[in-house]
Design an enzyme around this catalytic site. Structure first.
Site, PDB file in Angstrom:
ATOM      1  N   TYR A  58      28.181 -27.793  65.004  1.00  0.00           N
ATOM      2  CA  TYR A  58      27.032 -28.606  65.513  1.00  0.00           C
ATOM      3  C   TYR A  58      25.512 -28.524  64.683  1.00  0.00           C
ATOM      4  CZ  TYR A  58      30.063 -29.752  69.176  1.00  0.00           C
ATOM      5  OH  TYR A  58      31.270 -30.568  69.868  1.00  0.00           O
ATOM      6  N   GLN A  96      28.683 -42.958  73.926  1.00  0.00           N
ATOM      7  CA  GLN A  96      29.416 -41.669  73.609  1.00  0.00           C
ATOM      8  C   GLN A  96      28.972 -40.892  72.673  1.00  0.00           C
ATOM      9  OE1 GLN A  96      34.196 -42.555  73.873  1.00  0.00           O
ATOM     10  NE2 GLN A  96      32.933 -44.476  73.191  1.00  0.00           N
ATOM     11  N   ASN A  97      28.093 -41.357  72.023  1.00  0.00           N
ATOM     12  CA  ASN A  97      27.479 -40.683  70.729  1.00  0.00           C
ATOM     13  C   ASN A  97      26.575 -39.624  70.933  1.00  0.00           C
ATOM     14  OD1 ASN A  97      29.015 -42.318  69.155  1.00  0.00           O
ATOM     15  ND2 ASN A  97      27.623 -43.805  68.866  1.00  0.00           N
ATOM     16  N   ASP A  99      24.407 -38.511  68.513  1.00  0.00           N
ATOM     17  CA  ASP A  99      23.088 -38.584  67.933  1.00  0.00           C
ATOM     18  C   ASP A  99      22.031 -39.301  68.634  1.00  0.00           C
ATOM     19  OD1 ASP A  99      25.004 -41.479  66.501  1.00  0.00           O
ATOM     20  OD2 ASP A  99      23.098 -41.425  67.639  1.00  0.00           O
ATOM     21  N   HIS A 114      28.292 -38.005  76.694  1.00  0.00           N
ATOM     22  CA  HIS A 114      29.089 -37.011  75.958  1.00  0.00           C
ATOM     23  C   HIS A 114      27.986 -35.754  75.468  1.00  0.00           C
ATOM     24  CE1 HIS A 114      33.021 -39.354  75.225  1.00  0.00           C
ATOM     25  NE2 HIS A 114      32.787 -38.969  76.389  1.00  0.00           N
ATOM     26  N   CYS A 122      21.419 -23.252  78.667  1.00  0.00           N
ATOM     27  CA  CYS A 122      21.766 -21.790  78.973  1.00  0.00           C
ATOM     28  C   CYS A 122      22.868 -21.957  79.787  1.00  0.00           C
ATOM     29  CB  CYS A 122      20.415 -21.160  79.878  1.00  0.00           C
ATOM     30  SG  CYS A 122      21.104 -19.511  80.483  1.00  0.00           S
ATOM     31  N   LEU A 208      35.766 -52.905  63.829  1.00  0.00           N
ATOM     32  CA  LEU A 208      36.211 -53.332  62.505  1.00  0.00           C
ATOM     33  C   LEU A 208      37.636 -53.797  62.442  1.00  0.00           C
ATOM     34  CD1 LEU A 208      35.040 -50.296  60.000  1.00  0.00           C
ATOM     35  CD2 LEU A 208      34.079 -52.755  60.214  1.00  0.00           C
ATOM     36  N   ALA A 225      29.776 -53.468  62.545  1.00  0.00           N
ATOM     37  CA  ALA A 225      28.498 -53.913  63.463  1.00  0.00           C
ATOM     38  C   ALA A 225      26.954 -53.983  62.886  1.00  0.00           C
ATOM     39  CB  ALA A 225      28.569 -52.370  64.375  1.00  0.00           C
TER      40      ALA A 225
HETATM   41  C1  BV8 Z   1      37.683 -35.372  80.791  1.00  0.00           C
HETATM   42  C2  BV8 Z   1      31.592 -34.538  72.232  1.00  0.00           C
HETATM   43  C3  BV8 Z   1      37.947 -35.189  83.199  1.00  0.00           C
HETATM   44  C4  BV8 Z   1      31.904 -33.611  70.934  1.00  0.00           C
HETATM   45  C5  BV8 Z   1      33.679 -35.967  72.802  1.00  0.00           C
HETATM   46  C6  BV8 Z   1      45.206 -34.025  77.549  1.00  0.00           C
HETATM   47  C7  BV8 Z   1      44.677 -32.803  77.774  1.00  0.00           C
HETATM   48  C8  BV8 Z   1      43.205 -32.736  78.112  1.00  0.00           C
HETATM   49  C9  BV8 Z   1      42.298 -33.631  78.196  1.00  0.00           C
HETATM   50  C10 BV8 Z   1      42.888 -34.805  78.240  1.00  0.00           C
HETATM   51  C11 BV8 Z   1      44.190 -35.264  77.851  1.00  0.00           C
HETATM   52  N1  BV8 Z   1      44.670 -36.497  77.906  1.00  0.00           N
HETATM   53  C12 BV8 Z   1      43.595 -37.330  78.174  1.00  0.00           C
HETATM   54  C13 BV8 Z   1      42.490 -36.182  78.284  1.00  0.00           C
HETATM   55  C14 BV8 Z   1      41.053 -36.461  78.696  1.00  0.00           C
HETATM   56  C15 BV8 Z   1      40.437 -36.119  77.302  1.00  0.00           C
HETATM   57  C16 BV8 Z   1      40.842 -37.295  76.278  1.00  0.00           C
HETATM   58  O1  BV8 Z   1      40.433 -38.270  76.460  1.00  0.00           O
HETATM   59  N2  BV8 Z   1      41.314 -37.088  75.163  1.00  0.00           N
HETATM   60  C17 BV8 Z   1      41.961 -37.736  74.345  1.00  0.00           C
HETATM   61  C18 BV8 Z   1      41.565 -37.324  72.791  1.00  0.00           C
HETATM   62  C19 BV8 Z   1      43.180 -38.090  74.580  1.00  0.00           C
HETATM   63  N3  BV8 Z   1      38.894 -36.428  77.877  1.00  0.00           N
HETATM   64  C20 BV8 Z   1      38.212 -35.452  78.100  1.00  0.00           C
HETATM   65  O2  BV8 Z   1      38.577 -34.271  77.934  1.00  0.00           O
HETATM   66  C21 BV8 Z   1      36.934 -35.825  78.684  1.00  0.00           C
HETATM   67  N4  BV8 Z   1      36.771 -35.174  80.047  1.00  0.00           N
HETATM   68  O3  BV8 Z   1      38.396 -36.111  80.873  1.00  0.00           O
HETATM   69  O4  BV8 Z   1      37.202 -34.903  82.089  1.00  0.00           O
HETATM   70  C22 BV8 Z   1      37.435 -36.264  84.256  1.00  0.00           C
HETATM   71  C23 BV8 Z   1      38.012 -37.422  83.740  1.00  0.00           C
HETATM   72  C24 BV8 Z   1      37.115 -38.449  84.581  1.00  0.00           C
HETATM   73  C25 BV8 Z   1      35.989 -38.320  85.190  1.00  0.00           C
HETATM   74  C26 BV8 Z   1      35.509 -37.058  85.551  1.00  0.00           C
HETATM   75  C27 BV8 Z   1      36.122 -36.146  84.912  1.00  0.00           C
HETATM   76  C28 BV8 Z   1      35.629 -35.404  77.757  1.00  0.00           C
HETATM   77  C29 BV8 Z   1      35.971 -36.046  76.598  1.00  0.00           C
HETATM   78  C30 BV8 Z   1      34.550 -35.929  75.634  1.00  0.00           C
HETATM   79  C31 BV8 Z   1      35.007 -35.251  74.565  1.00  0.00           C
HETATM   80  N5  BV8 Z   1      33.801 -35.033  73.655  1.00  0.00           N
HETATM   81  N6  BV8 Z   1      32.429 -35.866  71.916  1.00  0.00           N
HETATM   82  C32 BV8 Z   1      31.412 -33.952  69.808  1.00  0.00           C
HETATM   83  O5  BV8 Z   1      30.844 -35.157  69.570  1.00  0.00           O
HETATM   84  O6  BV8 Z   1      31.440 -33.271  69.143  1.00  0.00           O
HETATM   85  S1  BV8 Z   1      34.672 -36.927  72.408  1.00  0.00           S
HETATM   86  C33 BV8 Z   1      34.266 -37.843  71.061  1.00  0.00           C
HETATM   87  O7  BV8 Z   1      35.167 -38.895  70.678  1.00  0.00           O
HETATM   88  C34 BV8 Z   1      33.009 -38.480  70.524  1.00  0.00           C
HETATM   89  O8  BV8 Z   1      32.027 -38.419  71.798  1.00  0.00           O
HETATM   90  C35 BV8 Z   1      33.083 -39.792  70.271  1.00  0.00           C
HETATM   91  O9  BV8 Z   1      32.290 -40.609  70.701  1.00  0.00           O
HETATM   92  C36 BV8 Z   1      34.515 -39.863  71.013  1.00  0.00           C
HETATM   93  C37 BV8 Z   1      35.319 -41.104  71.188  1.00  0.00           C
HETATM   94  O10 BV8 Z   1      35.261 -41.510  69.859  1.00  0.00           O
HETATM   95  P1  BV8 Z   1      34.798 -42.888  69.230  1.00  0.00           P
HETATM   96  O11 BV8 Z   1      33.363 -42.873  69.597  1.00  0.00           O
HETATM   97  O12 BV8 Z   1      35.584 -44.059  69.780  1.00  0.00           O
HETATM   98  O13 BV8 Z   1      34.971 -42.620  67.707  1.00  0.00           O
HETATM   99  P2  BV8 Z   1      36.337 -42.821  66.759  1.00  0.00           P
HETATM  100  O14 BV8 Z   1      35.999 -42.081  65.389  1.00  0.00           O
HETATM  101  O15 BV8 Z   1      37.210 -42.372  67.715  1.00  0.00           O
HETATM  102  O16 BV8 Z   1      36.380 -44.354  66.561  1.00  0.00           O
HETATM  103  C38 BV8 Z   1      35.193 -45.117  65.884  1.00  0.00           C
HETATM  104  C39 BV8 Z   1      35.530 -46.437  65.969  1.00  0.00           C
HETATM  105  O17 BV8 Z   1      34.486 -47.313  65.391  1.00  0.00           O
HETATM  106  C40 BV8 Z   1      36.907 -46.852  65.269  1.00  0.00           C
HETATM  107  O18 BV8 Z   1      37.538 -47.820  66.136  1.00  0.00           O
HETATM  108  C41 BV8 Z   1      36.551 -47.843  64.194  1.00  0.00           C
HETATM  109  O19 BV8 Z   1      37.389 -48.781  63.787  1.00  0.00           O
HETATM  110  C42 BV8 Z   1      34.978 -48.274  64.483  1.00  0.00           C
HETATM  111  N7  BV8 Z   1      34.126 -48.281  63.429  1.00  0.00           N
HETATM  112  C43 BV8 Z   1      34.108 -47.490  62.384  1.00  0.00           C
HETATM  113  N8  BV8 Z   1      33.111 -48.231  61.435  1.00  0.00           N
HETATM  114  C44 BV8 Z   1      32.580 -49.242  62.008  1.00  0.00           C
HETATM  115  C45 BV8 Z   1      33.192 -49.312  63.454  1.00  0.00           C
HETATM  116  N9  BV8 Z   1      32.896 -50.423  64.395  1.00  0.00           N
HETATM  117  C46 BV8 Z   1      32.182 -51.358  63.901  1.00  0.00           C
HETATM  118  N10 BV8 Z   1      31.433 -51.097  62.558  1.00  0.00           N
HETATM  119  C47 BV8 Z   1      31.506 -50.315  61.889  1.00  0.00           C
HETATM  120  N11 BV8 Z   1      30.739 -50.232  60.689  1.00  0.00           N
END
Ligand code: BV8
Length: 244
Positions: A58, A96-97, A99, A114, A122, A208, A225
């Site tokens: 981080y 979700q970002n 930043d 997020h 703390c 994209l 975007a």
């Molecule tokens: C939860 C902080 C319960 C960290 C993040 C099995 C086991 C355990 C958990 C799970 C499981 N199955 C599902 C889950 C739940 C899990 C989950 O979803 N896992 C996934 C991987 C399957 N989720 C969780 O654990 C969440 N908590 O479920 O709690 C609950 C549920 C409901 C209600 C209450 C409680 C917590 C998830 C949060 C994790 N933390 N971030 C950090 O940032 O370091 S997630 C991380 O991914 C970021 O926050 C990010 O924002 C997020 C999503 O990713 P995207 O933002 O979509 O980014 P990505 O790179 O994936 O995609 C970019 C997109 O942009 C692409 O489509 C690309 O084509 C496009 N793009 C690129 N350039 C451009 C563009 N578009 C336009 N213009 C451009 N120029």
């Protein structure tokens, strides 16, 4: 979207909106998860196992965000302009970002579901502190003065995102749901489009390319975007009469 009442709009952004500002996405080519094991650096277990590794992950991202090389791009600016200028509307921005580019672009309201890179909290008191510099696991917490009690104010995998009740409330009530730059991989953010659609909203995806949730959207605008979002905002502002 009927014209005689306030338009309720929910905008959900992901890493793709910040990509053209030079911030790595997660799952694209050379994305963040390519260099790191997600669960090592973005889970409570990973932090428990190696807090220094997680702080370094981080610290590196915070340093880049706060450097002169990163600034909001035209997409962030267009979202802020829509929030400020669209008449007779209620716009709710969820990101979700972690930043701060929406704030730096002038968005009057941003909900970080997020967490935020520029904040620490703390583990005991849950108090949140602004942070700009690097943190190590030996840093004494400002509130309890204990080493090891400070953690990034970030929602890790397996943790509950912030303000979910408020997010569900606005999403279920909106007339228009717009997703910008998210892959639709991470839940519960990825299911918000279905909640909006089930409640009658028009749903629009800016990306994209196709995503895992593209089939849930009525409309797609494909392209970078920083080009597609300003164009859409300009058209929407020009086509919306000022109902006095
Ligand atoms: C939860 C902080 C319960 C960290 C993040 C099995 C086991 C355990 C958990 C799970 C499981 N199955 C599902 C889950 C739940 C899990 C989950 O979803 N896992 C996934 C991987 C399957 N989720 C969780 O654990 C969440 N908590 O479920 O709690 C609950 C549920 C409901 C209600 C209450 C409680 C917590 C998830 C949060 C994790 N933390 N971030 C950090 O940032 O370091 S997630 C991380 O991914 C970021 O926050 C990010 O924002 C997020 C999503 O990713 P995207 O933002 O979509 O980014 P990505 O790179 O994936 O995609 C970019 C997109 O942009 C692409 O489509 C690309 O084509 C496009 N793009 C690129 N350039 C451009 C563009 N578009 C336009 N213009 C451009 N120029």
């Amino acid at each position: 979207m009927s014209d005689n009442k306030n338009k309720k709009i929910v905008i959900l952004t992901g890493a793709g909106i910040s990509a053209e500002s030079g911030i790595k996405t997660f799952r694209d080519q050379n994305g963040l998860w390519e260099d790191h094991n997600i669960l090592e650096v973005a889970s409570p277990q990973g932090f428990e196992r190696d807090p220094e590794l997680v702080h370094r992950f981080y610290n590196m991202r915070r340093k880049q965000l706060l450097s002169s090389e990163v600034a909001p791009n035209e997409a962030h600016l267009a979202v802020a302009r829509l929030q400020r200028e669209l008449p007779n509307s209620e716009i709710f921005l969820i990101t979700q970002n972690v930043d701060n580019l929406h704030e730096r672009a002038g968005s009057p309201q941003v909900l970080h579901m997020h967490g935020e890179l520029t904040k620490m909290r703390c583990i005991e008191s849950k108090k949140v502190f602004e942070i700009k510099e690097n943190i190590s696991a030996h840093r004494a917490c400002p509130c309890c003065l204990k080493e090891g009690n400070l953690r990034p104010h970030i929602v890790w995998f397996g943790e509950t995102p912030f303000s979910m009740d408020e997010i569900y409330h606005h999403t279920a009530q909106c007339d228009l749901f717009i997703a910008i730059g998210t892959s639709g991989v991470v839940y519960p953010a990825a299911m918000l489009v279905d909640l909006a659609r089930e409640n009658g909203a028009h749903t629009l995806e800016f990306n994209l390319n196709d995503t895992q949730v593209s089939d849930s959207f009525h409309q797609h605008i494909v392209g970078p975007a920083s080009q597609t979002v300003p164009k859409y905002v300009e058209e929407l502002l020009n086509s919306t009469p000022h109902i006095t």
